[in-house]
Design a protein around this motif. Structure first.
Motif, PDB file in Angstrom:
ATOM      1  N   PRO A 201       0.781  -1.309  -0.062  1.00  0.00           N
ATOM      2  CA  PRO A 201      -0.076   0.022   0.008  1.00  0.00           C
ATOM      3  C   PRO A 201       0.644   1.443  -0.021  1.00  0.00           C
ATOM      4  N   ALA A 202       2.029   1.263   1.113  1.00  0.00           N
ATOM      5  CA  ALA A 202       2.805   2.361   0.866  1.00  0.00           C
ATOM      6  C   ALA A 202       3.111   3.036  -0.415  1.00  0.00           C
ATOM      7  N   LEU A 203       3.833   1.755  -1.436  1.00  0.00           N
ATOM      8  CA  LEU A 203       4.434   2.006  -2.842  1.00  0.00           C
ATOM      9  C   LEU A 203       3.096   2.662  -3.633  1.00  0.00           C
ATOM     10  N   ARG A 204       2.186   1.994  -3.529  1.00  0.00           N
ATOM     11  CA  ARG A 204       1.178   2.305  -4.406  1.00  0.00           C
ATOM     12  C   ARG A 204       0.542   3.900  -4.151  1.00  0.00           C
ATOM     13  N   ASN A 205       0.566   4.238  -2.842  1.00  0.00           N
ATOM     14  CA  ASN A 205       0.212   5.712  -2.704  1.00  0.00           C
ATOM     15  C   ASN A 205       1.284   6.538  -3.219  1.00  0.00           C
ATOM     16  N   ALA A 206       2.723   6.047  -2.888  1.00  0.00           N
ATOM     17  CA  ALA A 206       3.695   7.047  -3.334  1.00  0.00           C
ATOM     18  C   ALA A 206       3.491   7.123  -5.229  1.00  0.00           C
ATOM     19  N   LEU A 207       3.147   5.900  -5.775  1.00  0.00           N
ATOM     20  CA  LEU A 207       3.161   6.203  -7.087  1.00  0.00           C
ATOM     21  C   LEU A 207       2.096   6.999  -7.457  1.00  0.00           C
ATOM     22  N   ILE A 208       0.837   6.996  -7.120  1.00  0.00           N
ATOM     23  CA  ILE A 208      -0.178   7.730  -7.355  1.00  0.00           C
ATOM     24  C   ILE A 208      -0.134   9.219  -7.004  1.00  0.00           C
ATOM     25  N   THR A 209       0.614   9.567  -5.955  1.00  0.00           N
ATOM     26  CA  THR A 209       1.116  11.158  -5.699  1.00  0.00           C
ATOM     27  C   THR A 209       1.989  11.418  -6.827  1.00  0.00           C
ATOM     28  N   ASN A 210       3.063  10.642  -7.092  1.00  0.00           N
ATOM     29  CA  ASN A 210       4.020  11.080  -8.209  1.00  0.00           C
ATOM     30  C   ASN A 210       3.121  11.161  -9.387  1.00  0.00           C
ATOM     31  N   GLY A 211       2.196  10.400  -9.725  1.00  0.00           N
ATOM     32  CA  GLY A 211       1.622  10.655 -11.174  1.00  0.00           C
ATOM     33  C   GLY A 211       0.828  11.838 -11.321  1.00  0.00           C
ATOM     34  N   ILE A 212       0.263  12.353 -10.105  1.00  0.00           N
ATOM     35  CA  ILE A 212      -0.462  13.665 -10.176  1.00  0.00           C
ATOM     36  C   ILE A 212       0.856  14.835 -10.286  1.00  0.00           C
ATOM     37  N   VAL A 213       1.716  14.660  -9.507  1.00  0.00           N
ATOM     38  CA  VAL A 213       2.756  15.633  -9.494  1.00  0.00           C
ATOM     39  C   VAL A 213       3.491  15.875 -10.960  1.00  0.00           C
ATOM     40  N   SER A 310       8.133  11.460  -2.861  1.00  0.00           N
ATOM     41  CA  SER A 310       7.965  10.185  -3.534  1.00  0.00           C
ATOM     42  C   SER A 310       8.840   9.485  -3.694  1.00  0.00           C
ATOM     43  N   MET A 311      10.239   9.901  -3.881  1.00  0.00           N
ATOM     44  CA  MET A 311      11.325   9.105  -3.915  1.00  0.00           C
ATOM     45  C   MET A 311      11.662   8.552  -2.721  1.00  0.00           C
ATOM     46  N   VAL A 312      11.603   9.120  -1.326  1.00  0.00           N
ATOM     47  CA  VAL A 312      11.812   8.742  -0.045  1.00  0.00           C
ATOM     48  C   VAL A 312      10.772   7.529   0.025  1.00  0.00           C
ATOM     49  N   LEU A 313       9.443   7.730  -0.087  1.00  0.00           N
ATOM     50  CA  LEU A 313       8.351   6.739   0.100  1.00  0.00           C
ATOM     51  C   LEU A 313       8.769   5.579  -0.631  1.00  0.00           C
ATOM     52  N   SER A 314       8.960   5.628  -1.843  1.00  0.00           N
ATOM     53  CA  SER A 314       9.198   4.624  -2.708  1.00  0.00           C
ATOM     54  C   SER A 314      10.468   3.578  -2.335  1.00  0.00           C
ATOM     55  N   PHE A 315      11.346   4.396  -1.796  1.00  0.00           N
ATOM     56  CA  PHE A 315      12.740   3.558  -1.445  1.00  0.00           C
ATOM     57  C   PHE A 315      12.396   2.816  -0.023  1.00  0.00           C
ATOM     58  N   ASN A 316      11.618   3.641   0.741  1.00  0.00           N
ATOM     59  CA  ASN A 316      11.478   3.135   2.280  1.00  0.00           C
ATOM     60  C   ASN A 316      10.695   1.757   2.070  1.00  0.00           C
ATOM     61  N   ALA A 317       9.448   1.858   1.117  1.00  0.00           N
ATOM     62  CA  ALA A 317       8.530   0.792   0.907  1.00  0.00           C
ATOM     63  C   ALA A 317       9.158  -0.392   0.216  1.00  0.00           C
ATOM     64  N   ALA A 318      10.349  -0.340  -0.410  1.00  0.00           N
ATOM     65  CA  ALA A 318      10.471  -1.507  -1.087  1.00  0.00           C
ATOM     66  C   ALA A 318      11.388  -2.652  -0.215  1.00  0.00           C
ATOM     67  N   PRO A 319      11.106  -3.761  -0.787  1.00  0.00           N
ATOM     68  CA  PRO A 319      11.974  -4.903   0.126  1.00  0.00           C
ATOM     69  C   PRO A 319      13.289  -4.884  -0.069  1.00  0.00           C
ATOM     70  N   PRO A 320      14.180  -5.658   0.656  1.00  0.00           N
ATOM     71  CA  PRO A 320      15.735  -5.588   0.638  1.00  0.00           C
ATOM     72  C   PRO A 320      16.043  -6.103  -0.773  1.00  0.00           C
ATOM     73  N   GLY A 321      17.094  -5.319  -1.481  1.00  0.00           N
ATOM     74  CA  GLY A 321      17.504  -5.894  -2.642  1.00  0.00           C
ATOM     75  C   GLY A 321      16.762  -5.351  -3.879  1.00  0.00           C
ATOM     76  N   ARG A 322      15.633  -4.616  -3.644  1.00  0.00           N
ATOM     77  CA  ARG A 322      14.843  -4.426  -4.925  1.00  0.00           C
ATOM     78  C   ARG A 322      14.503  -2.741  -4.927  1.00  0.00           C
ATOM     79  N   SER A 323      15.364  -2.017  -4.212  1.00  0.00           N
ATOM     80  CA  SER A 323      15.322  -0.407  -4.060  1.00  0.00           C
ATOM     81  C   SER A 323      14.973   0.057  -5.561  1.00  0.00           C
TER      82      SER A 323
END
Length: 378
Positions: A201-213, A310-323
């Motif tokens: 969910p956290a990554l989805r939200n970051a992607l939606i916000t980034n799309g609007i920006v 949105s960069m911070v939120l995307s990186f933080n939401a990523a599993p290890p090794g998939r940043s």
């Protein structure tokens, strides 16, 4: 020293990249392109990256960032030289996707490196610094392009931008040993599909916000030059007006760490969307270059914080090794906006004029404010 090198290379390269986007618009207009053709130029700019950026992120996670940066810088410099060597509208349609693809390669690497070189205590600050390098490009790129066009012409301006990119390649070569080879450790055989990340969910939200920006930024980058050229302003005046947008982005990104530490990321983005909404309404209501500079500055205040957060939120939401893959998914949304938004709104602008484009964008900003007012929950 590693983070300093990454930030320095990003700042200098963004001067070329941000300048190239303004130059592409102004050169296309000079060659007889209208709003629809300019919109299509920006669409093909993002077409190849949107198809390949997630794969590029997976490659960066697997083989490391150094190779990505070598390929990106070298290809970017070559792509910038093409419109100068063959000055025509068809060549712009060839160079545009090449510029988009090659710049995507080094942007994936540098954005991922900022996260890799940070920890939870420094990540927001480092991404704010990275965003400041983007703002530096937004300020100096259009201004450099505007004055160089007026003094030497469009072709010479492309050569200048290509030389800047080539200089970054040389600087990276001499500092390459400071760059970490890998993002993290992951068993390639156990790596899941991209859809696994979309279930977070956290990554989805970051992607939606980034799309609007990105919708707001793309429409500004395409239609502010069109509007200001249409009312008779010179390339230098247009460069200064667009430079005000970058200056505001620089300012607001300095404020990201203290504001987010007190009110949170979503509250800051919601307020920024409200500011941008008001500014987009005001753009077509004036033809005064000084007032347009002020309005451009206000748009920059509104749009400036969305990308770094949105960069911070995307990186933080990523599993290890998939940043890098998560960062690339955020970029896929950005490039998807490049593909879809300019031609759709280009058709609207060709039929109804520029003003409805800005006002429609204002409504989208209002929707972004409503989404983030609820903390990005869906």
């Amino acid at each position: 020293m590693a983070i300093a090198l990454v930030l320095f290379l990003s700042a200098v390269t963004f001067v070329s990249l941000k300048g190239a986007r303004v130059l592409m618009t102004l050169f296309a207009i000079e060659l007889g392109a209208g709003p629809f053709e300019v919109g299509m130029l920006f669409a093909v700019y993002g077409l190849v990256p949107v198809l390949l950026v997630v794969h590029a992120g997976r490659i960066a996670d697997r083989i490391g960032n150094r190779v990505m940066m070598y390929v990106g810088f070298a290809g970017f410099a070559c792509a910038l030289a093409l419109p100068a060597l063959f000055p025509s509208l068809p060549m712009l349609f060839v160079a545009s996707p090449l510029i988009g693809f090659t710049s995507m390669i080094f942007i994936v690497a540098t954005q991922n490196l900022v996260g890799v070189l940070s920890d939870s205590a420094t990540r927001t600050r480092y991404y704010s610094y990275y965003a400041l390098t983007d703002s530096t490009g937004n300020v100096f790129g259009p201004v450099l392009v505007g004055f160089t066009i007026d003094g030497f012409g469009h072709g010479a301006t492309y050569y200048v931008l290509a030389v800047i990119a080539a200089a970054c390649l040389v600087a990276f070569h001499f500092g390459r040993d400071r760059i970490p080879a890998r993002s993290g450790v992951v068993d390639i055989g156990k790596r899941g599909p991209m859809t696994d990340l979309l279930r977070i969910p956290a990554l989805r939200n970051a992607l939606i916000t980034n799309g609007i920006v990105m919708t707001g930024i793309d429409l500004y980058n395409v239609y502010m030059p069109l509007y200001t050229r249409g009312i008779g302003l010179s390339a230098s005046e247009i460069g200064l007006i667009i430079g005000a947008f970058g200056a505001a982005g620089f300012l607001v990104r300095l404020l990201i760490p203290p504001i987010t530490s007190r009110w949170g990321e979503h509250a800051m983005i919601a307020g920024a969307f409200v500011i941008a909404c008001v500014a987009f309404v005001a753009i077509p209501l004036t033809q005064n270059p000084w007032l347009l500079g002020v309005v451009s500055f206000v748009v920059g205040l509104g749009m400036g914080c969305g990308q770094p957060i949105s960069m911070v939120l995307s990186f933080n939401a990523a599993p290890p090794g998939r940043s890098a893959e998560a960062i690339a998914m955020r970029m896929a949304v950005s490039y998807g906006a490049h593909v879809v938004i300019p031609p759709v709104f280009g058709a609207l602008g060709a039929v109804l004029g520029v003003a409805p484009v800005f006002w429609t964008c204002a409504m989208l900003m209002g929707g972004g404010a409503a989404l983030n007012r609820r903390g990005g929950r869906r």
